[in-house]
Design a protein around this motif. Structure first.
Motif, PDB file in Angstrom:
ATOM      1  N   THR A 145       7.198   1.683 -10.893  1.00 17.64           N
ATOM      2  CA  THR A 145       6.394   0.454 -10.888  1.00 17.64           C
ATOM      3  C   THR A 145       5.269   0.536  -9.866  1.00 17.64           C
ATOM      4  O   THR A 145       5.317   1.326  -8.911  1.00 17.64           O
ATOM      5  CB  THR A 145       7.273  -0.763 -10.567  1.00 17.64           C
ATOM      6  OG1 THR A 145       7.869  -0.584  -9.271  1.00 17.64           O
ATOM      7  CG2 THR A 145       8.359  -0.937 -11.612  1.00 17.64           C
ATOM      8  N   LEU A 146       4.274  -0.292 -10.065  1.00 22.01           N
ATOM      9  CA  LEU A 146       3.176  -0.481  -9.124  1.00 22.01           C
ATOM     10  C   LEU A 146       3.314  -1.858  -8.492  1.00 22.01           C
ATOM     11  O   LEU A 146       3.884  -2.781  -9.102  1.00 22.01           O
ATOM     12  CB  LEU A 146       1.837  -0.343  -9.828  1.00 22.01           C
ATOM     13  CG  LEU A 146       1.445   1.065 -10.266  1.00 22.01           C
ATOM     14  CD1 LEU A 146       0.258   1.024 -11.222  1.00 22.01           C
ATOM     15  CD2 LEU A 146       1.106   1.934  -9.058  1.00 22.01           C
ATOM     16  N   PRO A 147       2.779  -2.055  -7.280  1.00 24.96           N
ATOM     17  CA  PRO A 147       2.945  -3.349  -6.598  1.00 24.96           C
ATOM     18  C   PRO A 147       1.970  -4.421  -7.064  1.00 24.96           C
ATOM     19  O   PRO A 147       1.714  -5.379  -6.344  1.00 24.96           O
ATOM     20  CB  PRO A 147       2.710  -2.980  -5.121  1.00 24.96           C
ATOM     21  CG  PRO A 147       1.764  -1.831  -5.193  1.00 24.96           C
ATOM     22  CD  PRO A 147       2.150  -1.048  -6.410  1.00 24.96           C
ATOM     23  N   TYR A 148       1.420  -4.259  -8.245  1.00 21.13           N
ATOM     24  CA  TYR A 148       0.543  -5.276  -8.822  1.00 21.13           C
ATOM     25  C   TYR A 148       0.691  -5.198 -10.348  1.00 21.13           C
ATOM     26  O   TYR A 148       1.270  -4.250 -10.878  1.00 21.13           O
ATOM     27  CB  TYR A 148      -0.925  -5.075  -8.420  1.00 21.13           C
ATOM     28  CG  TYR A 148      -1.423  -3.643  -8.532  1.00 21.13           C
ATOM     29  CD1 TYR A 148      -1.627  -3.032  -9.785  1.00 21.13           C
ATOM     30  CD2 TYR A 148      -1.726  -2.899  -7.398  1.00 21.13           C
ATOM     31  CE1 TYR A 148      -2.091  -1.736  -9.893  1.00 21.13           C
ATOM     32  CE2 TYR A 148      -2.175  -1.607  -7.503  1.00 21.13           C
ATOM     33  CZ  TYR A 148      -2.379  -1.039  -8.740  1.00 21.13           C
ATOM     34  OH  TYR A 148      -2.839   0.258  -8.853  1.00 21.13           O
ATOM     35  N   GLU A 177      -1.044  -2.290   3.561  1.00 18.16           N
ATOM     36  CA  GLU A 177       0.025  -3.060   4.202  1.00 18.16           C
ATOM     37  C   GLU A 177       0.552  -2.375   5.456  1.00 18.16           C
ATOM     38  O   GLU A 177       0.935  -3.033   6.425  1.00 18.16           O
ATOM     39  CB  GLU A 177       1.168  -3.277   3.208  1.00 18.16           C
ATOM     40  CG  GLU A 177       0.838  -4.228   2.071  1.00 18.16           C
ATOM     41  CD  GLU A 177       0.703  -5.664   2.531  1.00 18.16           C
ATOM     42  OE1 GLU A 177       1.191  -5.991   3.624  1.00 18.16           O
ATOM     43  OE2 GLU A 177       0.114  -6.465   1.790  1.00 18.16           O
ATOM     44  N   GLN A 184       1.993   4.882  -3.054  1.00 15.82           N
ATOM     45  CA  GLN A 184       2.988   3.828  -3.251  1.00 15.82           C
ATOM     46  C   GLN A 184       2.339   2.457  -3.417  1.00 15.82           C
ATOM     47  O   GLN A 184       2.892   1.583  -4.100  1.00 15.82           O
ATOM     48  CB  GLN A 184       3.969   3.829  -2.081  1.00 15.82           C
ATOM     49  CG  GLN A 184       4.843   5.083  -2.033  1.00 15.82           C
ATOM     50  CD  GLN A 184       5.738   5.136  -0.816  1.00 15.82           C
ATOM     51  OE1 GLN A 184       5.428   4.567   0.236  1.00 15.82           O
ATOM     52  NE2 GLN A 184       6.858   5.835  -0.937  1.00 15.82           N
ATOM     53  N   ALA A 185       1.187   2.257  -2.792  1.00 18.93           N
ATOM     54  CA  ALA A 185       0.478   0.980  -2.920  1.00 18.93           C
ATOM     55  C   ALA A 185      -0.380   0.913  -4.176  1.00 18.93           C
ATOM     56  O   ALA A 185      -0.972  -0.128  -4.470  1.00 18.93           O
ATOM     57  CB  ALA A 185      -0.396   0.751  -1.687  1.00 18.93           C
TER      58      ALA A 185
END
Length: 307
Positions: A301-304, A150, A184-185
């Motif tokens: 948390t993870l972004p997925y 991103e 982070q991603a």
């Protein structure tokens, strides 16, 4: 060793990536050969679209991770430098009579552009192309540009073009800033210390867009498919934070309070707010009190969606 602390970016920054290396596979049989080696569907990698993919041993354990896209007469792979020689040699072992040439491109270097936020990909520099979508690729007269995340764009070119880019006035960031964005991603990395430890699902490669179950056979494919359809995943990659500024190396153990080893670090970076890291954990232990070198870990948390 205490690694440099990564500070929050407020403007676009450039970063040299000396730990990345480039491998080219060219020839009339390059696509069919590589499709039979990698765990993602290479047919979807074009000159305009890159993909994340992996290379497994016959037991389904990952030997390498890389970004791959099409070039004239073949494909270009970008992977960690520690894995360049073993990956190149192993691929060459299986070329046999195929029209494929595997070449380490030591004349090409890697750097990156890191943006302060995802919607700021156009940084008003005519020498850096805007790539609207993640995994977009643009090749121009100076090199290859790949939007790998991103807020991340990878630049692959010769030394002169790299120096010209770095001299153009944009802020320069530490390489750990690039690694932090991947953490982070939730995008996994693979280093020499963790080679042959994980099947792709353990490092969330499917969630990260690096694993296909429909493109055919490759080394370890039966084991990977069995894990997906018949097995039960016992380990998975999670994101954590850790107090302090001493980032553990890849491969460092994570334990429970009674010193039982239940996980291993994928990558870790120190920031102003502590260490951020990705780790592969035994699922049965993720709700326990987890420790790293005597310090408690905090799950993030993870972004997925997690597996």
């Amino acid at each position: 060793m205490i690694n440099p602390v990564v500070h929050e970016l407020t403007s676009p920054a450039l970063v040299e990536l000396p730990d990345y290396a480039v491998l080219d596979a060219t020839g009339s049989d390059a696509q069919s050969f590589l499709k039979g080696q990698f765990c993602n569907d290479l047919a979807e990698a074009t000159s305009n679209r890159a993909q994340l993919s992996g290379y497994c041993n016959p037991k389904g354990r990952l030997l390498a991770l890389f970004t791959v896209f099409a070039i004239d007469e073949g494909y270009r792979l970008v992977l960690h430098r520690d894995l360049l020689d073993p990956t190149s040699k192993r691929l060459q072992m299986f070329v046999m009579r195929a029209d494929v040439k595997i070449v380490a491109r030591n004349d090409l270097l890697c750097s990156g552009v890191i943006l302060p936020k995802a919607d700021s990909f156009d940084i008003e520099r005519p020498d850096i192309p805007a790539l609207p979508q993640v995994m977009d690729v643009k090749t121009n007269e100076v090199g290859n540009w790949v939007r790998t995340g991103e807020v991340q764009t990878l630049f692959i070119a010769g030394a002169d073009a790299q120096q010209t880019l770095l001299n153009a006035g944009t802020d320069i960031a530490d390489v750990n800033a690039w690694r932090l964005q991947k953490i982070q991603a939730g995008i996994p990395s693979l280093f020499a210390a963790t080679v042959e430890q994980f099947v792709p699902q353990m490092i969330n490669l499917q969630q990260a867009g690096g694993l296909s179950f429909t493109h055919g056979c490759y080394p370890g494919q039966e084991i990977v498919a069995r894990m997906q359809y018949l097995g039960k995943l016992k380990r998975q990659m999670l994101r954590f934070t850790l107090a302090g500024d001493d980032a553990p190396p890849a491969g460092a153990p994570i334990t429970t309070a009674d010193d039982t080893e239940v996980g291993v670090v994928i990558d870790a970076v120190a920031t102003d707010e502590g260490v951020q890291l990705l780790a592969v954990m035994k699922i049965a232990n993720v709700d326990e009190a987890l420790m790293m070198a005597g310090q408690p870990l905090s799950k993030q948390t993870l972004p997925y969606d997690e597996p």
